[in-house]
Design an enzyme around this catalytic site. Structure first.
Site, PDB file in Angstrom:
ATOM      1  N   GLY A   1      43.293  37.903  37.409  1.00 28.36           N
ATOM      2  CA  GLY A   1      43.437  38.411  36.249  1.00 28.36           C
ATOM      3  C   GLY A   1      44.149  39.685  35.919  1.00 28.36           C
ATOM      4  N   SER A   2      44.946  40.103  36.791  1.00 30.45           N
ATOM      5  CA  SER A   2      45.657  41.457  36.546  1.00 30.45           C
ATOM      6  C   SER A   2      46.496  41.410  35.271  1.00 30.45           C
ATOM      7  CB  SER A   2      46.321  42.039  37.724  1.00 30.45           C
ATOM      8  OG  SER A   2      47.244  41.006  38.238  1.00 30.45           O
ATOM      9  N   ASN A   3      47.166  40.095  35.147  1.00 30.11           N
ATOM     10  CA  ASN A   3      47.988  40.182  33.588  1.00 30.11           C
ATOM     11  C   ASN A   3      47.292  39.977  32.751  1.00 30.11           C
ATOM     12  OD1 ASN A   3      51.097  39.756  34.623  1.00 30.11           O
ATOM     13  ND2 ASN A   3      50.159  38.903  36.143  1.00 30.11           N
TER      14      ASN A   3
ATOM     15  N   ARG B   1      46.323  25.184  36.405  1.00 30.10           N
ATOM     16  CA  ARG B   1      46.404  23.595  36.069  1.00 30.10           C
ATOM     17  C   ARG B   1      47.587  23.330  34.992  1.00 30.10           C
ATOM     18  NH1 ARG B   1      41.779  20.952  36.623  1.00 30.10           N
ATOM     19  NH2 ARG B   1      40.455  22.362  37.897  1.00 30.10           N
ATOM     20  N   LEU B   2      47.940  22.018  35.240  1.00 29.18           N
ATOM     21  CA  LEU B   2      49.095  21.886  34.388  1.00 29.18           C
ATOM     22  C   LEU B   2      48.713  21.543  32.946  1.00 29.18           C
ATOM     23  CD1 LEU B   2      50.878  18.973  36.412  1.00 29.18           C
ATOM     24  CD2 LEU B   2      51.809  21.587  35.688  1.00 29.18           C
ATOM     25  N   ILE B   3      49.190  21.885  31.718  1.00 36.03           N
ATOM     26  CA  ILE B   3      48.936  21.590  30.376  1.00 36.03           C
ATOM     27  C   ILE B   3      49.726  20.230  30.105  1.00 36.03           C
ATOM     28  CG2 ILE B   3      49.029  22.650  28.166  1.00 36.03           C
ATOM     29  CD1 ILE B   3      47.425  24.351  29.563  1.00 36.03           C
TER      30      ILE B   3
ATOM     31  N   ASN C   1      54.114  31.012  29.749  1.00 34.13           N
ATOM     32  CA  ASN C   1      53.705  31.491  30.974  1.00 34.13           C
ATOM     33  C   ASN C   1      54.365  32.523  31.710  1.00 34.13           C
ATOM     34  OD1 ASN C   1      51.987  30.600  33.467  1.00 34.13           O
ATOM     35  ND2 ASN C   1      53.807  29.603  34.289  1.00 34.13           N
TER      36      ASN C   1
ATOM     37  N   HIS D   1      55.740  33.518  35.577  1.00 37.74           N
ATOM     38  CA  HIS D   1      56.124  33.185  37.008  1.00 37.74           C
ATOM     39  C   HIS D   1      56.612  34.136  37.707  1.00 37.74           C
ATOM     40  CE1 HIS D   1      56.435  29.997  40.156  1.00 37.74           C
ATOM     41  NE2 HIS D   1      57.914  30.559  40.185  1.00 37.74           N
TER      42      HIS D   1
HETATM   43  C1  GRF Z   1      50.917  36.095  38.796  1.00 33.36           C
HETATM   44  O1  GRF Z   1      51.781  36.504  39.803  1.00 33.36           O
HETATM   45  C2  GRF Z   1      51.539  35.192  37.840  1.00 33.36           C
HETATM   46  O2  GRF Z   1      53.045  35.455  37.869  1.00 33.36           O
HETATM   47  C3  GRF Z   1      51.335  33.742  38.425  1.00 33.36           C
HETATM   48  O3  GRF Z   1      50.253  34.005  38.761  1.00 33.36           O
HETATM   49  C4  GRF Z   1      49.853  35.378  39.264  1.00 33.36           C
HETATM   50  C5  GRF Z   1      48.341  35.817  38.566  1.00 33.36           C
HETATM   51  O4  GRF Z   1      48.086  37.100  39.168  1.00 33.36           O
HETATM   52  N1  GRF Z   1      51.568  32.659  37.455  1.00 33.36           N
HETATM   53  P1  GRF Z   1      46.819  37.563  38.248  1.00 33.36           P
HETATM   54  O5  GRF Z   1      45.611  36.653  38.185  1.00 33.36           O
HETATM   55  O6  GRF Z   1      47.226  37.892  36.686  1.00 33.36           O
HETATM   56  O7  GRF Z   1      46.309  38.986  38.967  1.00 33.36           O
END
Ligand code: GRF
Length: 184
Positions: A12-14, A88-90, A104, A106
Site C-alpha cells: 500500500g505504499s502507492n 486481481r483482474l477487473i 493502474n 505498473h
Molecule cells: C507497485 O510496484 C505497483 O506498480 C504494482 O504493485 C506495486 C504495489 O506496491 N502494480 P504498493 O502496494 O503500492 O507498495
C-alpha cells in the site's frame, strides 16, 4: 472536489502517496482491499480513510465478488478508480460500469515486462532503463491504453537500488497523473 476509490492488495505504499497528495483536486473516499491481512489496511486506519475488505473465499465466483464491490462503491459515485497493487483482474460489472475510469500503475515501460516481477525481470535482462507506466484498465493483463510513462535510469544499480528508485518514481508520478486526469 473529485472523488476517487483506490484498490490495493498488499503493502500500500502507492495508496499512501495518493492519500498524502489528496487536497484541492481530489479526496480518497474509500479503499477496497481483497486481502484481510494486507498491510495497506493499517495504513488506511492511520490515514483515516475508510476501507472495505472483500474476501474471495466468501463468494461463489469472481463475478459475484465484483458485483458486491460494485454495490459498495456505487453510492460514492467515484470519478476515478485507481488500482495500486491490486492483484486481481477487473472483468465483469466493474469494467462495464467504470470503463475508461479505472487506471493502474505498473512498474515497467509497458509493453515491456507486463505481469509479475517486472522490476526483477527488467534488471535481469540487463536493461539500463526501465520505468513506470500508468494505463487504463481493460480485460487483459497490463494491456490497456497507456496514459503516461516515466523513464527511470537504472544503469549501474543493484536490484535493491533499482526497486527503490522505481518505487520512489511511482510515489511521485501516480498522484501527479491522478490530479492531471481529474483536472481535465
Ligand atoms: C507497485 O510496484 C505497483 O506498480 C504494482 O504493485 C506495486 C504495489 O506496491 N502494480 P504498493 O502496494 O503500492 O507498495
Amino acid at each position: 472536489m473529485k472523488k476517487i476509490v483506490v484498490f490495493a492488495s498488499g503493502n500500500g505504499s502507492n495508496f499512501e502517496s495518493i492519500v498524502n497528495e489528496a487536497g484541492s483536486v481530489y479526496s480518497v473516499s474509500l479503499l477496497i482491499c481483497d486481502n484481510p491481512d494486507a498491510y495497506v489496511l493499517k495504513r488506511s486506519e492511520r490515514l483515516n480513510v475508510p476501507f472495505a475488505v472483500f474476501n474471495r473465499n466468501q463468494y461463489g465466483s469472481r463475478r459475484e465478488m465484483e458485483a458486491s464491490i460494485c454495490q459498495k462503491i456505487k453510492p460514492l459515485r467515484p470519478d476515478l478508480i485507481a488500482l495500486a497493487g491490486y492483484m486481481r483482474l477487473i472483468r465483469h460489472s466493474l469494467l462495464e460500469e467504470y470503463q475508461g475510469k479505472i487506471i493502474n500503475i505498473h512498474p515497467s515501460l509497458l509493453p515491456d515486462f507486463p505481469g509479475m516481477k517486472s522490476i526483477e525481470r527488467a534488471f535481469s535482462a540487463g536493461a539500463e532503463e526501465t520505468g513506470v507506466t500508468i494505463h487504463y484498465i481493460d480485460s487483459g493483463v497490463d494491456t490497456g491504453a497507456v496514459i503516461a510513462q516515466r523513464k527511470v535510469d537504472i544503469s549501474g544499480l543493484t536490484l535493491e537500488e533499482t526497486e527503490e528508485k522505481i518505487h520512489a518514481a511511482e510515489h511521485q508520478f501516480y498522484p501527479q497523473i491522478v490530479k492531471e486526469l481529474l483536472k481535465t
